[in-house]
Design an enzyme around this catalytic site. Structure first.
Site, short mmCIF file in Angstrom:
data_model
loop_
_atom_site.label_atom_id
_atom_site.label_comp_id
_atom_site.label_asym_id
_atom_site.label_seq_id
_atom_site.Cartn_x
_atom_site.Cartn_y
_atom_site.Cartn_z
N SER A 1 -76.25 12.19 2.94
CA SER A 1 -74.81 12.21 2.68
C SER A 1 -74.02 11.75 3.90
CB SER A 1 -74.37 13.63 2.33
OG SER A 1 -74.96 13.97 1.11
N ARG B 1 -33.86 -12.99 -26.94
CA ARG B 1 -34.01 -11.60 -27.37
C ARG B 1 -35.13 -10.85 -26.64
NH1 ARG B 1 -34.19 -13.29 -33.61
NH2 ARG B 1 -34.58 -15.30 -32.63
N ARG C 1 -67.30 -3.18 -9.91
CA ARG C 1 -66.52 -4.40 -9.64
C ARG C 1 -67.40 -5.65 -9.81
NH1 ARG C 1 -64.07 -3.52 -4.09
NH2 ARG C 1 -63.21 -5.57 -4.58
C1 UD1 Z 1 -37.41 -20.29 -37.24
C2 UD1 Z 1 -36.99 -21.00 -38.53
C3 UD1 Z 1 -36.90 -19.97 -39.65
C4 UD1 Z 1 -38.21 -19.27 -39.82
C5 UD1 Z 1 -38.70 -18.69 -38.50
C6 UD1 Z 1 -40.13 -18.21 -38.62
C7 UD1 Z 1 -35.54 -22.84 -37.88
C8 UD1 Z 1 -34.14 -23.33 -37.78
N1 UD1 Z 1 -35.69 -21.60 -38.34
O1 UD1 Z 1 -36.38 -19.36 -36.93
O2 UD1 Z 1 -36.54 -20.61 -40.86
O3 UD1 Z 1 -38.12 -18.26 -40.80
O4 UD1 Z 1 -38.68 -19.67 -37.44
O5 UD1 Z 1 -40.58 -17.55 -37.47
O6 UD1 Z 1 -36.45 -23.58 -37.57
N2 UD1 Z 1 -37.53 -23.91 -30.23
C9 UD1 Z 1 -37.55 -25.09 -29.52
N3 UD1 Z 1 -36.39 -25.75 -29.28
C10 UD1 Z 1 -35.20 -25.30 -29.76
C11 UD1 Z 1 -35.18 -24.09 -30.50
C12 UD1 Z 1 -36.37 -23.42 -30.73
O7 UD1 Z 1 -38.61 -25.55 -29.08
O8 UD1 Z 1 -34.18 -25.98 -29.50
C13 UD1 Z 1 -38.81 -23.22 -30.48
C14 UD1 Z 1 -38.85 -21.80 -29.96
O9 UD1 Z 1 -39.39 -21.78 -28.65
C15 UD1 Z 1 -39.80 -21.13 -30.95
C16 UD1 Z 1 -39.59 -21.91 -32.23
O10 UD1 Z 1 -39.00 -23.14 -31.85
O11 UD1 Z 1 -41.15 -21.24 -30.55
C17 UD1 Z 1 -38.71 -21.19 -33.24
O12 UD1 Z 1 -37.46 -20.97 -32.66
P1 UD1 Z 1 -36.66 -19.62 -32.91
O13 UD1 Z 1 -35.35 -19.71 -32.23
O14 UD1 Z 1 -37.51 -18.45 -32.60
O15 UD1 Z 1 -36.42 -19.74 -34.48
P2 UD1 Z 1 -36.24 -18.56 -35.51
O16 UD1 Z 1 -34.84 -18.07 -35.42
O17 UD1 Z 1 -37.32 -17.57 -35.37
CA CA Z 2 -38.90 -17.19 -33.88
#
Ligand code: UD1
Ligand code: CA
Length: 466
Positions: free
Chosen positions: A414, A16, A342
């Site tokens: 100057s 996103r 600087r």
């Molecule tokens: C996640 C939570 C959600 C919570 C929200 C809070 C899950 C399934 N959902 O959703 O309940 O309300 O965070 O912000 O956990 N990531 C990985 N590997 C993956 C997928 C994601 O490392 O395979 C990491 C992403 O880089 C990120 C974090 O996990 O830092 C969260 O992933 P994201 O896809 O943003 O989860 P949300 O949909 O925000």
């Molecule tokens: Ca997130």
């Protein structure tokens, strides 16, 4: 106290954000999102820090290696998650690095403003025995996992995309932070399935698992939403930035700083202010900046890595960037408008540096003045020197830099060029428009321009005429 291990999830693509840069490297208040999380962790006493990388892994790992760590914080260990099959799958990758004793604090790399005290509370609730979740009531919970309860007991977390209309009304959400006993994490993760809207292994699925096994699930409420807001889109990043800046502005005002408009200041680093500091609108502070007592900063200044001492005034539209070497502006000095300081610019007390003057790696002693359109690079300028409009130091010969020494009480006319290395002797004067390439004796007038001649009754050429 159980040992604390930390797993930070940073493998997600951040679709996103619609950016080539991995999401966790996007900046908030001047630092990468992930850097904020690591800074917070480094204020706790932890045994191990594991960062899960995947999307843009090399870029993320390289960036992390370049960040300073708090004292006592173990160097992060990276684990690659390929492919990225969800947050539960991400934590699974870290299991080989987590000893059976102790507890694991699981953090999201894209939730930057969490505070150490909040994580501490989560750890305390976990006690190395329970599953502790950090939750918060969100006015707009769209996108977050909802905390499903029966009576008071937590039953599970349902992701927004999987939630029913009724569940979407729930405002208590999972923040992305949990603390889990290590010996329970392994079996719980092993039981995860990916039969959900996104076909992912959700970490949040372990809650229902824990409940099925009769384990206690405890929810800890975060004190405010700012600490737990995640960044998923440029809009959220900008909103969080503004909220964070407003919070910093409030803290500055609470300590007595007078801001013309708290909505028009950005602090991207550390800003320390003594008493009676005034800051006009649209100023940006980066890195480490300190402002002494009674300092005034005019509108539209950008100031990075600098020490501005008591009573100094920085007039509008001034750009100061000390980078690594730093900049010092001495007590009572006047800088700007439209000045540029600087790295290595060191202005003594009562120095004046005016409009369109650039100073780099130069020392100006007490009372020296360079008020208009000038360049001072690699120069040592004595007390009370007057450096005229349009004067420059030619400090670079195309290969090496050389120093210019201007001794006390010198006047540089100057439009002069001082070709370094060169010394202008104490009390000397350089006539306007001179190019000085040899050192000059004290108290002398040095002029290098051609003698002025006037030709009487000069007839200008006429158009078309002979
Ligand atoms: C996640 C939570 C959600 C919570 C929200 C809070 C899950 C399934 N959902 O959703 O309940 O309300 O965070 O912000 O956990 N990531 C990985 N590997 C993956 C997928 C994601 O490392 O395979 C990491 C992403 O880089 C990120 C974090 O996990 O830092 C969260 O992933 P994201 O896809 O943003 O989860 P949300 O949909 O925000
Ligand atoms: Ca997130």
């Amino acid at each position: 106290m159980a040992a604390i291990d930390v797993v930070i999830m940073a493998a997600g693509k951040g679709t996103r954000m619609k950016s080539r840069l991995p999401k966790v490297l996007h900046r908030l208040a001047g630092s990468a999102l992930l850097q904020h999380v690591i800074d917070c962790v480094s204020q706790l006493r932890v045994r191990r820090v594991v960062i899960i990388t995947g999307s843009g892994a090399e870029q993320v790992e390289l960036a992390v290696a370049g960040w300073p760590l708090g004292a006592g914080c173990p160097a992060p260990v990276f684990v690659r998650q390929e492919p990225q099959l969800g947050t539960g799958h991400a934590v699974q990758q870290a299991l080989p690095l987590l000893p059976d004793d102790g507890l694991t604090l699981i953090l999201n790399g894209d939730v930057p403003l969490v505070e150490p005290a909040t994580l501490q509370r989560l750890v305390q609730r976990c006690e190395g025995r329970h599953l502790a979740l950090l939750t918060v009531d969100m006015p707009d919970p769209t996108g977050y996992g909802r905390i499903v309860r029966k009576a008071d007991a937590v039953l599970g977390i349902v992701e927004h995309k999987d939630a029913s209309q009724a569940q979407r009304q729930i405002r208590e959400v999972y923040t992305g932070f949990m603390a889990v006993p290590n010996h329970l994490l392994k079996p719980w993760l092993a039981g995860l399935k990916n039969d959900n809207a996104q076909g992912e292994y959700y970490l949040t699925g372990i809650v229902a698992q824990a409940v099925r096994e009769g384990a206690s699930v405890l929810a800890v409420q975060a004190a405010d939403t700012l600490q737990v807001e995640g960044v998923n889109s440029p809009q959220q990043l900008a909103q969080l930035e503004r909220a964070f800046q407003l919070r910093q502005a409030s803290a500055l005002m609470a300590s007595g700083v007078r801001l013309a408009d708290p909505a028009r200041i950005d602090v991207r680093g550390q800003l320390e202010c003594a008493q009676d500091v005034e800051i006009d609108v649209n100023c940006i502070f980066e890195g480490k900046v300190s402002l002494g007592e009674g300092v005034k900063i005019g509108a539209n200044c950008v100031i990075a890595n600098a020490r501005i001492e008591d009573g100094a005034v920085i007039h509008p539209f001034t750009h100061i960037d000390g980078e690594k070497a730093g900049v010092r502006v001495g007590p009572g000095a006047l800088v700007g408008p439209f000045a540029r300081l600087r790295p290595g610019a060191d202005l003594g007390p009562e120095v004046h540096v005016g409009n369109f003057v650039e100073v780099k790696n130069s020392t100006l002693a007490r009372g020296a003045k360079a008020n208009h359109l000038a360049y001072l690079g690699d120069a040592t300028v004595g007390e009370r020197v007057n450096y005229g409009a349009g004067a420059i130091t030619a400090n670079y010969d195309g290969a090496n830099k050389h120093r210019t020494v201007i001794e006390a009480d010198v006047h540089i006319g100057s439009n002069s060029v001082l070709v370094a290395p060169v010394t202008i002797g104490r009390g000397g004067t350089v006539g306007g428009g001179s190019t000085v390439s040899k050192s000059t004796p004290p108290d002398a007038l040095t002029v290098t321009r051609a003698k002025q001649v006037s030709i009487a009754n000069w007839q200008r050429p006429k158009k078309g005429g002979a």
